[in-house]
Design a protein around this motif. Structure first.
Motif, PDB file in Angstrom:
ATOM      1  N   LEU A 194       0.819  -0.540  -0.196  1.00  0.00           N
ATOM      2  CA  LEU A 194      -0.068  -0.132  -0.265  1.00  0.00           C
ATOM      3  C   LEU A 194       0.887   0.874   0.095  1.00  0.00           C
ATOM      4  O   LEU A 194       0.503   1.662  -0.683  1.00  0.00           O
ATOM      5  CB  LEU A 194      -1.214   0.271   1.369  1.00  0.00           C
ATOM      6  N   LEU A 195       1.558   1.047   0.450  1.00  0.00           N
ATOM      7  CA  LEU A 195       2.875   2.498   0.342  1.00  0.00           C
ATOM      8  C   LEU A 195       3.408   2.714  -0.594  1.00  0.00           C
ATOM      9  O   LEU A 195       3.710   3.724  -0.991  1.00  0.00           O
ATOM     10  CB  LEU A 195       3.998   2.480   1.602  1.00  0.00           C
ATOM     11  N   THR A 196       4.139   1.956  -1.238  1.00  0.00           N
ATOM     12  CA  THR A 196       4.431   1.551  -2.261  1.00  0.00           C
ATOM     13  C   THR A 196       3.169   2.469  -3.377  1.00  0.00           C
ATOM     14  O   THR A 196       3.662   2.937  -3.988  1.00  0.00           O
ATOM     15  CB  THR A 196       5.311   0.240  -3.007  1.00  0.00           C
ATOM     16  N   LEU A 197       2.458   1.837  -3.573  1.00  0.00           N
ATOM     17  CA  LEU A 197       0.800   2.609  -4.330  1.00  0.00           C
ATOM     18  C   LEU A 197       1.217   4.351  -3.945  1.00  0.00           C
ATOM     19  O   LEU A 197       0.817   4.676  -5.104  1.00  0.00           O
ATOM     20  CB  LEU A 197       0.230   1.028  -4.135  1.00  0.00           C
ATOM     21  N   ALA A 198       0.612   4.122  -2.931  1.00  0.00           N
ATOM     22  CA  ALA A 198      -0.049   5.434  -2.408  1.00  0.00           C
ATOM     23  C   ALA A 198       1.456   6.554  -2.785  1.00  0.00           C
ATOM     24  O   ALA A 198       1.335   7.245  -3.092  1.00  0.00           O
ATOM     25  CB  ALA A 198       0.281   5.648  -1.218  1.00  0.00           C
TER      26      ALA A 198
ATOM     27  N   SER B 176       4.376   8.672   2.460  1.00  0.00           N
ATOM     28  CA  SER B 176       3.517   8.832   3.278  1.00  0.00           C
ATOM     29  C   SER B 176       1.760   8.051   2.945  1.00  0.00           C
ATOM     30  O   SER B 176       1.977   7.687   1.264  1.00  0.00           O
ATOM     31  CB  SER B 176       3.325  10.227   3.567  1.00  0.00           C
ATOM     32  N   LEU B 177       1.656   6.954   3.655  1.00  0.00           N
ATOM     33  CA  LEU B 177       0.189   6.230   3.138  1.00  0.00           C
ATOM     34  C   LEU B 177      -1.063   7.864   2.163  1.00  0.00           C
ATOM     35  O   LEU B 177      -1.671   6.988   1.969  1.00  0.00           O
ATOM     36  CB  LEU B 177       0.553   6.024   3.846  1.00  0.00           C
TER      37      LEU B 177
ATOM     38  N   THR C 232       7.666   2.339 -11.345  1.00  0.00           N
ATOM     39  CA  THR C 232       7.796   0.905 -11.378  1.00  0.00           C
ATOM     40  C   THR C 232       7.963  -0.091 -11.269  1.00  0.00           C
ATOM     41  O   THR C 232       7.460  -1.455 -11.788  1.00  0.00           O
ATOM     42  CB  THR C 232      10.131   1.222 -11.455  1.00  0.00           C
ATOM     43  N   VAL C 233       7.948   0.201  -9.842  1.00  0.00           N
ATOM     44  CA  VAL C 233       7.741  -0.776  -8.746  1.00  0.00           C
ATOM     45  C   VAL C 233       6.292  -1.873  -9.241  1.00  0.00           C
ATOM     46  O   VAL C 233       6.364  -3.506  -9.352  1.00  0.00           O
ATOM     47  CB  VAL C 233       7.575  -1.072  -7.236  1.00  0.00           C
ATOM     48  N   ILE C 234       5.536  -1.145  -9.311  1.00  0.00           N
ATOM     49  CA  ILE C 234       3.326  -1.363  -9.471  1.00  0.00           C
ATOM     50  C   ILE C 234       3.303  -1.582 -11.193  1.00  0.00           C
ATOM     51  O   ILE C 234       2.656  -3.182 -10.576  1.00  0.00           O
ATOM     52  CB  ILE C 234       3.332  -0.032  -9.170  1.00  0.00           C
ATOM     53  N   ILE C 235       3.992  -1.524 -11.838  1.00  0.00           N
ATOM     54  CA  ILE C 235       4.190  -1.808 -12.868  1.00  0.00           C
ATOM     55  C   ILE C 235       4.924  -3.340 -12.778  1.00  0.00           C
ATOM     56  O   ILE C 235       3.988  -4.148 -14.641  1.00  0.00           O
ATOM     57  CB  ILE C 235       5.172  -1.288 -14.398  1.00  0.00           C
TER      58      ILE C 235
END
Length: 292
Positions: free
Chosen positions: A30-34, A49-50, A262-265
């Motif tokens: 969730l933190l990576t996505l935010a 930050s979230l 990049t991580v999310i993709i």
């Protein structure tokens, strides 16, 4: 009364601990996505930050500035991952089967031969020269074949699982006239689904995350996989970020948000693959719990 489930304090504590552990595993995602949707100035001022102060799509816009290259990289990575994983499973299973058969001569010597490759390797230069001699340069096979030769750890996982199967299965198949190939593909592989699911995930992760083969063996940009394209993009962003800002260059490069985007993709396909394989992990645990 007897049919009601009673929750003791111990059971409630176990549920609470599992819930906290699940949230702890979910929090980094969730933190990576935010952060991937955060404004770069907000990240610089307040850190990760979230609930960031500013939201932005600059990270994704930076990555998809040339959509054709990204989608082409996706296609190459998907082809390499699917084809490479299937071929690697076949090679690994065919190597594990004779080593699990006590009737095969010198199987312990062959197992030692494979084990040595886990401790020593020939080095980068012999590996590169061998790939060039085999014609593995500037073609799709250069992204698939080098990783087929060969992960001994995965092979030993499959061999150990095969050794736990009753030898009567193989002997009865021989009596019915089946050859070794038929035994492997029609009897052993269906029974080895739990361990093959595990090995599939290992191989799929390795192929999907691989960018080294593209650097060493591929010059044609049309064959660059997604990971290598994103690696180049991130390097370019870091280089531009280090340039001094002038009066005409007030724009802040979305370095951190692009990194998280990049991580999310890249993790998306693996996230969708894991739930499909999870049922085989569960089945393997159930089989192991009732054996013997």
């Amino acid at each position: 009364m007897g049919g009601r489930r009673r929750f003791s304090v111990g059971v409630m504590l176990i549920y609470a601990a599992l819930t906290l552990f699940s949230l702890a595993c979910l929090l980094p995602i969730l933190l990576t996505l935010a952060v991937s949707f955060s404004n770069e100035d907000s990240i610089v001022q307040h850190g990760y930050s979230l609930f960031p102060d500013g939201w932005s799509l600059d990270g994704y816009r930076t990555i998809f500035v040339n959509k054709a290259i990204i989608f082409r990289g996706y296609g190459i990575s998907i082809i390499v991952t699917v084809a490479g994983t299937l071929l690697a499973l076949v090679v690994t299973t065919l190597a594990a089967y004779p080593l699990s058969n006590p009737n095969v001569k010198y199987r312990n010597f062959l197992a030692l031969y494979f084990f040595i490759t886990m401790l020593f390797n020939g080095g980068l230069v012999p590996w590169y020269l061998m790939c060039i001699k085999l014609g593995l340069a500037n073609n799709i096979l250069s992204l698939i074949v080098p990783m087929l030769m060969f992960n001994a750890f995965n092979m030993f996982l499959v061999r150990n699982f095969m050794e736990s199967l009753p030898s009567a299965l193989r002997e009865s198949a021989y009596i019915d006239g089946a050859n070794d190939l038929r035994i492997v593909f029609q009897i052993y592989m269906p029974l080895c689904k739990p361990v093959l699911a595990t090995v599939t995930l290992f191989y799929a992760l390795a192929y999907w995350n691989d960018w080294f083969n593209a650097i060493m063996l591929v010059d044609d940009k049309a064959l660059n996989p997604l990971q290598y394209i994103l690696f180049q993009l991130r390097s370019n962003i870091q280089m531009l970020e280090m340039l001094p800002k002038g009066a005409s260059n007030e724009y802040t490069m979305p370095a951190e948000s692009a990194k998280m985007a990049t991580v999310i993709i890249t993790v998306g396909p693996i996230v969708f693959l894991y739930p499909y394989l999870q049922r085989y992990f569960t089945k393997g645990l159930i089989i192991g719990s009732v054996k013997g």
